[in-house]
Scaffold this motif. Structure first.
Motif, PDB file in Angstrom:
ATOM      1  N   UNK A  17       0.840  -1.208   0.000  1.00 12.06           N
ATOM      2  CA  UNK A  17       0.000   0.000   0.000  1.00 12.06           C
ATOM      3  C   UNK A  17       0.868   1.248   0.000  1.00 12.06           C
ATOM      4  N   UNK A  18       1.928   1.237   0.795  1.00  9.72           N
ATOM      5  CA  UNK A  18       2.832   2.386   0.839  1.00  9.72           C
ATOM      6  C   UNK A  18       3.536   2.578  -0.506  1.00  9.72           C
ATOM      7  N   UNK A  19       3.938   1.487  -1.138  1.00 11.77           N
ATOM      8  CA  UNK A  19       4.608   1.568  -2.441  1.00 11.77           C
ATOM      9  C   UNK A  19       3.657   2.145  -3.485  1.00 11.77           C
ATOM     10  N   UNK A  20       2.437   1.606  -3.541  1.00 14.05           N
ATOM     11  CA  UNK A  20       1.474   2.076  -4.541  1.00 14.05           C
ATOM     12  C   UNK A  20       1.025   3.514  -4.263  1.00 14.05           C
ATOM     13  N   UNK A  27       3.965   3.346 -11.797  1.00 16.47           N
ATOM     14  CA  UNK A  27       5.312   3.684 -11.358  1.00 16.47           C
ATOM     15  C   UNK A  27       5.972   2.624 -10.504  1.00 16.47           C
ATOM     16  N   UNK A  28       5.187   1.740  -9.917  1.00 13.35           N
ATOM     17  CA  UNK A  28       5.734   0.682  -9.052  1.00 13.35           C
ATOM     18  C   UNK A  28       6.030  -0.554  -9.898  1.00 13.35           C
ATOM     19  N   UNK A  29       7.288  -0.874 -10.021  1.00 15.00           N
ATOM     20  CA  UNK A  29       7.660  -2.090 -10.758  1.00 15.00           C
ATOM     21  C   UNK A  29       7.584  -3.290  -9.822  1.00 15.00           C
ATOM     22  N   UNK A  30       7.565  -4.458 -10.403  1.00 15.76           N
ATOM     23  CA  UNK A  30       7.593  -5.675  -9.591  1.00 15.76           C
ATOM     24  C   UNK A  30       8.886  -5.710  -8.781  1.00 15.76           C
ATOM     25  N   UNK A  31       9.976  -5.229  -9.365  1.00 21.14           N
ATOM     26  CA  UNK A  31      11.241  -5.168  -8.616  1.00 21.14           C
ATOM     27  C   UNK A  31      11.118  -4.246  -7.401  1.00 21.14           C
ATOM     28  N   UNK A  32      10.430  -3.109  -7.556  1.00 18.80           N
ATOM     29  CA  UNK A  32      10.187  -2.220  -6.411  1.00 18.80           C
ATOM     30  C   UNK A  32       9.430  -2.962  -5.320  1.00 18.80           C
ATOM     31  N   UNK A  37       8.905  -5.016  -0.161  1.00 11.93           N
ATOM     32  CA  UNK A  37       8.136  -5.947   0.646  1.00 11.93           C
ATOM     33  C   UNK A  37       9.034  -6.977   1.313  1.00 11.93           C
ATOM     34  N   UNK A  38      10.242  -7.132   0.789  1.00 17.38           N
ATOM     35  CA  UNK A  38      11.166  -8.099   1.357  1.00 17.38           C
ATOM     36  C   UNK A  38      10.760  -9.535   1.074  1.00 17.38           C
ATOM     37  N   UNK A  76      -5.481   9.566   2.172  1.00 13.65           N
ATOM     38  CA  UNK A  76      -6.297   9.376   0.972  1.00 13.65           C
ATOM     39  C   UNK A  76      -5.474   9.280  -0.309  1.00 13.65           C
ATOM     40  N   UNK A  77      -4.152   9.284  -0.180  1.00 16.02           N
ATOM     41  CA  UNK A  77      -3.296   9.303  -1.359  1.00 16.02           C
ATOM     42  C   UNK A  77      -3.548   8.108  -2.267  1.00 16.02           C
ATOM     43  N   UNK A  78      -3.639   6.923  -1.720  1.00 13.99           N
ATOM     44  CA  UNK A  78      -3.853   5.732  -2.543  1.00 13.99           C
ATOM     45  C   UNK A  78      -5.176   5.831  -3.292  1.00 13.99           C
ATOM     46  N   UNK A  79      -6.231   6.257  -2.615  1.00 14.68           N
ATOM     47  CA  UNK A  79      -7.536   6.390  -3.265  1.00 14.68           C
ATOM     48  C   UNK A  79      -7.484   7.433  -4.380  1.00 14.68           C
ATOM     49  N   UNK A  80      -6.852   8.563  -4.123  1.00 18.91           N
ATOM     50  CA  UNK A  80      -6.775   9.609  -5.139  1.00 18.91           C
ATOM     51  C   UNK A  80      -5.923   9.168  -6.332  1.00 18.91           C
ATOM     52  N   UNK A  81      -4.814   8.506  -6.073  1.00 16.15           N
ATOM     53  CA  UNK A  81      -4.005   7.975  -7.184  1.00 16.15           C
ATOM     54  C   UNK A  81      -4.802   6.975  -8.005  1.00 16.15           C
ATOM     55  N   UNK A  82      -5.547   6.116  -7.327  1.00 17.32           N
ATOM     56  CA  UNK A  82      -6.359   5.126  -8.031  1.00 17.32           C
ATOM     57  C   UNK A  82      -7.433   5.800  -8.877  1.00 17.32           C
ATOM     58  N   UNK A  83      -8.027   6.870  -8.357  1.00 13.71           N
ATOM     59  CA  UNK A  83      -9.072   7.586  -9.086  1.00 13.71           C
ATOM     60  C   UNK A  83      -8.530   8.197 -10.374  1.00 13.71           C
ATOM     61  N   UNK A  84      -7.315   8.702 -10.307  1.00 11.42           N
ATOM     62  CA  UNK A  84      -6.733   9.371 -11.470  1.00 11.42           C
ATOM     63  C   UNK A  84      -6.081   8.376 -12.418  1.00 11.42           C
ATOM     64  N   UNK A  85      -5.347   7.435 -11.852  1.00  5.37           N
ATOM     65  CA  UNK A  85      -4.505   6.569 -12.668  1.00  5.37           C
ATOM     66  C   UNK A  85      -5.203   5.299 -13.154  1.00  5.37           C
ATOM     67  N   UNK A  86      -5.917   4.617 -12.279  1.00  6.00           N
ATOM     68  CA  UNK A  86      -6.436   3.295 -12.629  1.00  6.00           C
ATOM     69  C   UNK A  86      -7.926   3.260 -12.961  1.00  6.00           C
TER      70      UNK A  86
END
Length: 139
Positions: A17-20, A27-32, A37-38, A76-86
């Motif tokens: 959640x923090x990464x996204x 912007x988040x790659x699988x490598x990220x 996440x470790x 609310x950052x994740x929700x706002x990013x999702x609204x704009x991006x996804x």
């Protein structure tokens, strides 16, 4: 028989959640994700299936948190990013964003003379302004 999972799934979802929220879905790659996440790449895929499935799990958990009685204080950052991006390109993400906005609308208290939609817009706008000015204050 597969090896037992060597990581805490709930912790991995919280870290994802923090990464996204920070990098967005694109912007988040699988490598990220693997690094932050470790977990091993194979563990990530065997547990969540795909980057998109992990993202939807994270977004679903976030929206569920917004629907909780104390959800109005959530970031609310994740929700706002999702609204704009996804949301414009992913129907499942769009449905989760709509559910999240509805949940927020249930908790927001309109100011005198302000309707529910305006109160929600104010809440989201205030969050964006805080995020934008927070980075300026750090420099």
């Amino acid at each position: 028989m597969g090896r037992p999972r060597s990581f805490d799934e709930a912790v991995a979802v919280t870290r994802a959640a923090a990464v996204f929220a920070e990098l967005g879905y694109e912007g988040a790659s699988v490598d990220d994700l693997v690094q932050r996440l470790g977990v091993h790449r194979g563990s990530l895929y065997s547990t969540f299936g795909s980057k998109r499935a992990l993202y939807l799990r994270v977004l679903r958990d976030h929206v569920d948190g917004l629907a909780a009685p104390d959800g109005n204080g959530a970031d609310l950052t994740l929700l706002l990013r999702a609204a704009v991006e996804r949301a414009p390109v992913d129907p499942e993400a769009a449905a989760l964003v709509a559910r999240g906005l509805d949940a927020l609308a249930e908790h927001v208290h309109p100011a005198p003379g302000e309707g529910p939609a305006a109160a929600l817009a104010r809440l989201l706008g205030e969050h964006l302004v805080r995020r934008a000015t927070h980075h300026q204050e750090d420099t």
